[in-house]
Enzyme design. Structure first.
Site, mmCIF file in Angstrom:
data_model
loop_
_atom_site.group_PDB
_atom_site.id
_atom_site.type_symbol
_atom_site.label_atom_id
_atom_site.label_comp_id
_atom_site.label_asym_id
_atom_site.label_seq_id
_atom_site.Cartn_x
_atom_site.Cartn_y
_atom_site.Cartn_z
ATOM 1 N N ASN A 164 3.550 8.119 35.916
ATOM 2 C CA ASN A 164 4.989 8.223 35.691
ATOM 3 C C ASN A 164 5.538 9.631 35.851
ATOM 4 O O ASN A 164 6.732 9.818 36.093
ATOM 5 C CB ASN A 164 5.342 7.704 34.293
ATOM 6 C CG ASN A 164 4.566 8.419 33.203
ATOM 7 O OD1 ASN A 164 3.334 8.457 33.228
ATOM 8 N ND2 ASN A 164 5.251 8.984 32.234
ATOM 9 N N CYS A 343 9.525 10.004 27.297
ATOM 10 C CA CYS A 343 9.021 9.665 25.963
ATOM 11 C C CYS A 343 8.419 10.871 25.262
ATOM 12 O O CYS A 343 8.093 10.804 24.088
ATOM 13 C CB CYS A 343 7.976 8.556 26.071
ATOM 14 S SG CYS A 343 8.612 7.043 26.815
#
Length: 758
Positions: A164, A343
């Protein structure tokens, strides 16, 4: 309104989330309005809902090549990860050999949801296997030799299809052969969240047991996901209840989310009627964006190879700039990027890049630019234009030597600038009238930035000086001095051999001139035996700033447990420095661990009992040495891999700061004209996007790099009401805390910043 702010945003943070496709949003709305039935109901409304759900499931199977496996719908990838790990470990626990040691393997660059979930269920189920991170090489490829050695004793292995942060993809076919060669029964989960629409997947032809997906990463709403489960893989429901999804995942199904997913699946399956572009087009987009970045930032470094990464992710760093600085620059140009995984946005460095063995500066300065397969050529063109406009703004701010910008609109630099790399500080004092500059504690990471600033502002440096020999880094002083002052004779800290003598505190001291000011050298050993303090004095004899190295830090004193340290000497140096500058002169240290910018003896007395007693109380030197040993001992728990130069206690005395929102600030300003707005964005941000609505004309721009000078110049305005403003409210809060600690008792800030003020 400026041209930049009138334009819509260019969203280049698709790996964090994506906007919902209009067609998908319409399908979701239709499901809420018309197909609102419960799929478990047997009446017609329920049957229609169930038909939509099964249609979506079948499309998912076609897309993933998963006809031999199961597809269940979830709330997102995190639930899928939990379900996969729980299912595998519950099954594995039933056949554990108490005499054998087991491991759980995961890629070192996995999303943190994976190792955290493994640790959680490993403990909760009482398996007590050892978690082991599979190393990666400099290109992000998993270490196959490590897997071969560890697979036999592993209960589960977790890998990613596409990373990611970097877009690096793994060779799943090669991994499949490797894993099954060494452990045919090993449970294997592959995080496929970033692969859909970017890499071909044919899961039924692999031995992958579990593969979670998330809808919001590919233009569906948040709160809907799905996962693939191999036909022979064990399964334990993560959510039990009413038995929906064939008993595999209970809870009333999210029909609007599935309706949106169904549209996305249909577009991926039918390229002729799709908002998505083929990989060949996405590769061309990457070329265009990469070239635009290279034109804008000639020294840019890409943190991954394009040969083994999907075309929709570019991870890069610009030497001399933190990720926060580049993010703020892009945000001002209405380009949305991120500093890695959304995150973990509070982490200063990237654990992914750290695992790849990249230099620390690249990890801490990393920017992730990511787009989705629905990106259009028009958006790419706009993005390239704005990237260049952002770079031009840097050039005009003398932060880059941008050829296109030419720095023709540069603002002359006059006064003190504080530059940072991590927690380390470099201080630059520039005198515009004489075009002279003084650089104190130059960091190697900032060497190019200092060089650019000097060239752009046409400043002549008179000296590059260190306040002591730094244990935690190599000084950038030597390289800069060789470039600018090759003939200047100095001592080993950079103090010029040719200097004047002056008197301060009835003692002769060495001094050099910078414009109309005088820089005075004072020996202040203690932190190290070679430590010096540099006092910048105006013609009236007032000390404006004291560059004290690591003798006094915000909230602490410099450590004295180096081989070259001496607490007894520090005791005398503290008394000497205080006698020369008093309580209120600003101290400018070489480290700032708490983002507090500057301090003073008076500010430190309120929270540093040892310093207070040393200067104002009856503190015998022997007791000082004893307490200093105790203070330094605290560092053993705080250091980690970084050499901390001060007895940092981790406390920065957070004050309660008054907050305004846009409406309340406007109302307050209408009631009283005494409020002073202080916009602390950097000049390049201010130039790209400077509106504060009706309050714009009443604000002044003092960037955070110049905040220390502002504090010094407004020592007599501490009772005024200052309202600090930045892009998002985060920097303004930090700066407000620092100013409050230094006596600005009526300080406030704009919550949410200008981002929420329009």
């Amino acid at each position: 309104m400026s041209q930049t702010t009138s334009l819509s945003q260019i969203y280049l943070d698709a790996n964090a989330t994506t906007p919902v496709l209009p067609q998908a949003a319409k399908a979701a709305m239709s499901a809420m309005e018309e197909l609102f039935g419960n799929p478990s109901s047997s009446h017609i409304t329920g049957l229609k809902a169930k038909n939509l759900m099964e249609q979506t499931r079948n499309h998912a199977k076609q897309l993933l090549g998963a006809n031999q496996g199961k597809i269940i719908f979830t709330s997102g990838a995190t639930e899928g990860i939990q379900t996969a790990i729980l299912s595998a470990l519950v099954n594995a626990k039933a056949s554990l050999n108490p005499n054998k040691t087991y491991t759980l393997l995961y890629g070192a660059t996995e999303h943190k949801a994976v190792p955290n979930s493994l640790a959680h269920w490993n403990q909760l189920l009482g398996i007590n296997a050892e978690l082991k991170a599979i190393p990666v090489d400099g290109s992000g490829n998993l270490d196959h030799d490590f897997i071969a050695q560890e697979a036999a004793n592993a209960l589960m292995i977790c890998t990613m299809a596409v990373n990611n942060e970097t877009g690096v993809y793994q060779d799943l076919a090669a991994l499949d052969r490797l894993i099954r060669q060494h452990n045919p029964d090993l449970f294997w989960m592959v995080d496929c969240v970033q692969a859909l629409g970017k890499r071909a997947l044919n899961l039924a032809e692999t031995s992958i047991d579990y593969a979670p997906f998330s809808g919001h990463k590919l233009y569906a709403p948040k709160g809907i996901g799905f996962m693939y489960i191999r036909e022979s893989a064990p399964f334990t429901p993560f959510i039990a209840g009413g038995g929906q999804e064939g008993g595999l995942r209970s809870g009333t199904e999210n029909l609007p989310g599935m309706a949106a997913l169904n549209v996305v699946f249909e577009m991926l399956l039918n390229q002729d009627d799709s908002a998505f572009f083929p990989v060949s087009t996405l590769l061309d987009y990457r070329v265009q964006l990469a070239q635009a970045l290279q034109r804008a930032f000639p020294t840019i470094v890409f943190n991954h190879s394009f040969s083994n990464s999907v075309p929709t992710t570019l991870n890069f760093a610009v030497p001399g700039f933190s990720s926060k600085e580049i993010m703020d620059l892009f945000d001002a140009a209405n380009i949305r990027v991120s500093s890695g995984s959304a995150c973990s946005s509070k982490v200063t460095g990237s654990f992914v890049l750290d695992a790849m063995g990249l230099p620390t500066w690249q990890s801490e300065s990393a920017i992730r630019l990511s787009f989705g397969p629905a990106m259009t050529q028009a958006e790419v063109d706009q993005a390239c234009e704005r990237i260049q406009s952002a770079a031009n703004a840097l050039g005009n701010s003398c932060l880059s030597l941008n050829v296109d910008a030419g720095a023709q609109n540069k603002t002359p630099l006059n006064g003190l600038v504080q530059l940072k790399s991590g927690s380390s500080c470099t201080w630059i004092y520039a005198d515009h009238k004489s075009q002279q500059a003084l650089i104190i504690d130059p960091l190697p990471e900032l060497e190019q930035r200092i060089d650019t600033l000097l060239q752009c502002q046409q400043l002549t440096p008179i000296a590059f000086i260190d306040t002591h020999g730094h244990a935690d880094h190599v000084s950038g002083r030597v390289a800069l001095a060789e470039r600018y002052l090759p003939q200047q004779a100095t001592d080993y800290l950079g103090w010029p051999a040719v200097h004047a003598l002056t008197d301060i505190g009835s003692r002769p001291v060495q001094a050099v001139k910078v414009g109309e000011l005088t820089l005075i050298k004072v020996a202040t050993p203690g932190h190290t035996k070679d430590s010096i303090s540099l006092l910048l004095v105006n013609p009236q004899g007032t000390v404006l700033y004291a560059f004290c190295g690591d003798m006094i830090l915000m909230g602490s004193l410099g450590r004295t447990n180096f081989d070259s340290s001496c607490a007894k000497q520090m005791f005398h140096s503290l008394k000497l420095l205080h006698g020369l500058i008093g309580d209120h002169t600003l101290l400018c240290p070489s480290h700032d661990y708490n983002n507090e910018f500057t301090t003073s003896f008076g500010a430190e007395f309120t929270r540093n009992a040892l310093l207070n007693e040393t200067i104002n109380g009856v503190m015998p030197i022997g007791l000082f040495e004893q307490q200093k040993v105790q203070l330094d001992t605290h560092l053993n728990d705080e250091m980690g891999t970084e050499i901390i130069c001060g007895a940092y206690t981790g406390s920065c005395d957070k004050a309660v700061i008054k907050e305004y929102d846009a409406i309340s600030l406007k109302q307050q300003f209408q009631q009283t004209q005494t409020i002073k707005l202080l916009d602390i964005r950097e000049p390049h941000e201010y130039a790209l996007q400077h509106e504060l609505g009706e309050l714009s004309e009443h604000s002044i721009n003092i960037p955070m790099t110049r905040l220390v000078q502002f504090i010094q110049q407004h020592q007599h305005d501490k009772q005024d009401e200052w309202v600090l403003v930045c892009r998002s409210g985060s920097r303004s809060m930090v700066a407000a805390q620092a100013m409050h600690r230094l006596g600005f008792s009526n300080i406030a800030h704009l919550k949410g910043g200008y981002a929420l003020s329009r």
